[in-house]
Design a protein around this motif. Structure first.
Motif, PDB file in Angstrom:
ATOM      1  N   ASN A 131      39.507  57.970  22.833  1.00 51.17           N
ATOM      2  CA  ASN A 131      39.494  57.998  21.865  1.00 51.17           C
ATOM      3  C   ASN A 131      37.944  57.241  21.560  1.00 51.17           C
ATOM      4  N   GLY A 132      37.515  57.235  23.123  1.00 46.72           N
ATOM      5  CA  GLY A 132      35.759  57.056  23.043  1.00 46.72           C
ATOM      6  C   GLY A 132      35.799  55.745  22.702  1.00 46.72           C
ATOM      7  N   ILE A 133      36.532  54.267  22.631  1.00 44.60           N
ATOM      8  CA  ILE A 133      36.277  53.034  21.607  1.00 44.60           C
ATOM      9  C   ILE A 133      34.960  52.492  23.494  1.00 44.60           C
ATOM     10  N   ILE A 134      36.107  52.652  24.730  1.00 49.43           N
ATOM     11  CA  ILE A 134      35.153  52.008  26.001  1.00 49.43           C
ATOM     12  C   ILE A 134      34.843  52.945  26.891  1.00 49.43           C
ATOM     13  N   ASN A 135      33.685  53.059  27.557  1.00 48.61           N
ATOM     14  CA  ASN A 135      33.640  54.347  28.476  1.00 48.61           C
ATOM     15  C   ASN A 135      33.858  53.276  29.800  1.00 48.61           C
ATOM     16  N   VAL A 136      33.796  54.134  31.224  1.00 48.43           N
ATOM     17  CA  VAL A 136      34.873  54.185  32.155  1.00 48.43           C
ATOM     18  C   VAL A 136      34.468  53.160  32.507  1.00 48.43           C
ATOM     19  N   ASP A 137      32.799  52.897  32.632  1.00 46.86           N
ATOM     20  CA  ASP A 137      32.719  51.225  33.380  1.00 46.86           C
ATOM     21  C   ASP A 137      33.440  49.734  32.907  1.00 46.86           C
ATOM     22  N   GLU A 138      33.387  49.657  30.955  1.00 47.73           N
ATOM     23  CA  GLU A 138      34.160  48.878  30.796  1.00 47.73           C
ATOM     24  C   GLU A 138      35.252  49.193  31.700  1.00 47.73           C
ATOM     25  N   GLU A 139      36.469  50.478  30.875  1.00 47.35           N
ATOM     26  CA  GLU A 139      37.925  51.049  31.788  1.00 47.35           C
ATOM     27  C   GLU A 139      37.960  50.405  32.935  1.00 47.35           C
ATOM     28  N   ASN A 140      37.706  50.332  33.523  1.00 43.65           N
ATOM     29  CA  ASN A 140      37.569  49.984  35.418  1.00 43.65           C
ATOM     30  C   ASN A 140      37.229  48.200  35.255  1.00 43.65           C
ATOM     31  N   SER A 141      36.311  48.003  34.587  1.00 51.80           N
ATOM     32  CA  SER A 141      36.309  46.301  34.630  1.00 51.80           C
ATOM     33  C   SER A 141      37.645  45.749  34.079  1.00 51.80           C
ATOM     34  N   LEU A 142      38.175  46.705  32.932  1.00 53.25           N
ATOM     35  CA  LEU A 142      39.461  46.047  32.201  1.00 53.25           C
ATOM     36  C   LEU A 142      40.958  46.187  32.834  1.00 53.25           C
ATOM     37  N   LYS A 143      40.142  46.352  34.134  1.00 55.46           N
ATOM     38  CA  LYS A 143      41.792  46.992  34.975  1.00 55.46           C
ATOM     39  C   LYS A 143      41.531  46.139  35.963  1.00 55.46           C
ATOM     40  N   GLU A 144      40.532  45.055  36.637  1.00 50.68           N
ATOM     41  CA  GLU A 144      40.017  44.729  37.651  1.00 50.68           C
ATOM     42  C   GLU A 144      41.629  43.383  37.570  1.00 50.68           C
ATOM     43  N   ASN A 145      41.984  43.113  38.617  1.00 54.82           N
ATOM     44  CA  ASN A 145      42.866  41.757  38.532  1.00 54.82           C
ATOM     45  C   ASN A 145      44.075  41.626  38.138  1.00 54.82           C
ATOM     46  N   ASP A 146      44.428  43.437  38.132  1.00 54.09           N
ATOM     47  CA  ASP A 146      45.672  43.346  37.581  1.00 54.09           C
ATOM     48  C   ASP A 146      45.771  43.398  35.842  1.00 54.09           C
ATOM     49  N   TYR A 147      44.498  43.621  35.806  1.00 54.09           N
ATOM     50  CA  TYR A 147      44.643  43.814  33.773  1.00 54.09           C
ATOM     51  C   TYR A 147      44.545  42.893  33.356  1.00 54.09           C
ATOM     52  N   LYS A 148      44.341  41.439  33.848  1.00 53.85           N
ATOM     53  CA  LYS A 148      44.378  40.013  33.409  1.00 53.85           C
ATOM     54  C   LYS A 148      43.502  39.788  32.017  1.00 53.85           C
ATOM     55  N   ARG A 149      41.973  40.775  32.253  1.00 54.54           N
ATOM     56  CA  ARG A 149      40.987  40.539  31.578  1.00 54.54           C
ATOM     57  C   ARG A 149      41.849  40.989  29.889  1.00 54.54           C
ATOM     58  N   PHE A 150      41.798  42.921  29.959  1.00 53.55           N
ATOM     59  CA  PHE A 150      42.586  43.477  28.992  1.00 53.55           C
ATOM     60  C   PHE A 150      43.316  42.774  28.370  1.00 53.55           C
ATOM     61  N   ILE A 151      44.422  42.073  28.786  1.00 54.61           N
ATOM     62  CA  ILE A 151      45.515  42.110  28.157  1.00 54.61           C
ATOM     63  C   ILE A 151      45.191  40.042  27.819  1.00 54.61           C
ATOM     64  N   GLN A 152      43.582  39.323  28.257  1.00 56.11           N
ATOM     65  CA  GLN A 152      42.788  38.693  27.569  1.00 56.11           C
ATOM     66  C   GLN A 152      42.477  38.854  26.319  1.00 56.11           C
ATOM     67  N   VAL A 153      42.004  40.342  26.250  1.00 51.52           N
ATOM     68  CA  VAL A 153      41.298  41.004  25.266  1.00 51.52           C
ATOM     69  C   VAL A 153      42.545  41.246  24.035  1.00 51.52           C
ATOM     70  N   ILE A 154      43.090  41.922  24.728  1.00 50.38           N
ATOM     71  CA  ILE A 154      44.391  42.090  23.480  1.00 50.38           C
ATOM     72  C   ILE A 154      45.279  40.949  23.055  1.00 50.38           C
ATOM     73  N   GLN A 155      44.263  40.163  23.209  1.00 49.83           N
ATOM     74  CA  GLN A 155      45.829  39.455  22.591  1.00 49.83           C
ATOM     75  C   GLN A 155      44.294  37.718  22.103  1.00 49.83           C
TER      76      GLN A 155
END
Length: 225
Positions: A131-155
């Motif tokens: 949807n163009g909300i994040i770029n590929v570098d941000e996507e890869n960063s949020l995938k690191e450490n088994d998505y731990k940072r992404f889970i933190q962001v969405i909570q």
């Protein structure tokens, strides 16, 4: 302190309500440059959103705290009712997030995503990228450490000072708290495969203290005596 979309069953219809409003009145939103601007306009028009109105001006807060009002209280069954309240001020010392920050972009994009029954953490991240909300570098960063940072962001919650795009926001020195309110359904799999759901949210914990004005404290003291 519960944003309108988390009251009663409104959260079930968040995606459909937004989609319908934009489809029926497309010209009202064509100048909106971001999901945040769409949400603030929907809020201004009276549609329940996940934005919680706050003010940067303590005098404005004092004015509303002095007015008679009703507070929405939600029960364990998800239903709620309005209870008369007055003299309550909640405050927080915080720096505002910029609209361009990753956390804010993701929080504002969530209402525009249709959460299917089988949507998982990795699928939600992929939708944000497509949807163009994040770029590929941000996507890869949020995938690191088994998505731990992404889970933190969405909570998490974001505090945003908006451009004062209407008279009410200007007059009240308006700002917003935006919760993500995503529930993670845990199992024995990897974090990426965990299912995600939109969840109700109460923002009382987002504030450091709640003060009662003197006339309400006096009522309590009189009741004790």
């Amino acid at each position: 302190m519960c944003p309108n979309v988390f009251r009663n069953d409104a959260l079930k219809y968040e995606f459909d309500a937004i989609e319908t409003a934009i489809r029926q009145r497309p010209y009202d939103f064509r100048e909106c440059a971001s999901d945040f601007e769409i949400l603030t306009k929907l809020q201004h028009y009276g549609l329940g959103t996940r934005l919680l109105d706050v003010t940067l001006n303590p005098l404005v807060a004092l004015y509303f705290a002095s007015e008679k009002c009703e507070e929405y209280v939600q029960g364990k069954d998800g239903r709620g009712k309005y209870i008369p309240r007055d003299g309550k001020i909640a405050y927080q010392y915080s720096y505002g997030h910029k609209l361009t920050e990753l956390e804010v972009r993701i929080a504002c994009a969530l209402p525009f995503i249709d959460f299917a029954e089988d949507l998982a953490v990795d699928g939600l991240l992929e939708k944000l990228y497509k949807n163009g909300i994040i770029n590929v570098d941000e996507e890869n960063s949020l995938k690191e450490n088994d998505y731990k940072r992404f889970i933190q962001v969405i909570q998490s919650n974001s505090f945003v000072v908006s451009a004062h795009s209407n008279e009410r926001l200007t007059r009240q020195s308006g700002a917003f708290i935006i919760p993500t309110a995503i529930k993670i359904i845990k199992d024995s799999g990897s974090n990426g495969s965990l299912l995600v759901r939109k969840a109700r949210c109460d923002l009382d914990d987002a504030f450091e203290k709640i003060h009662l004005l003197f006339h309400q404290r006096r009522k309590k003291l009189s009741a004790k005596n």
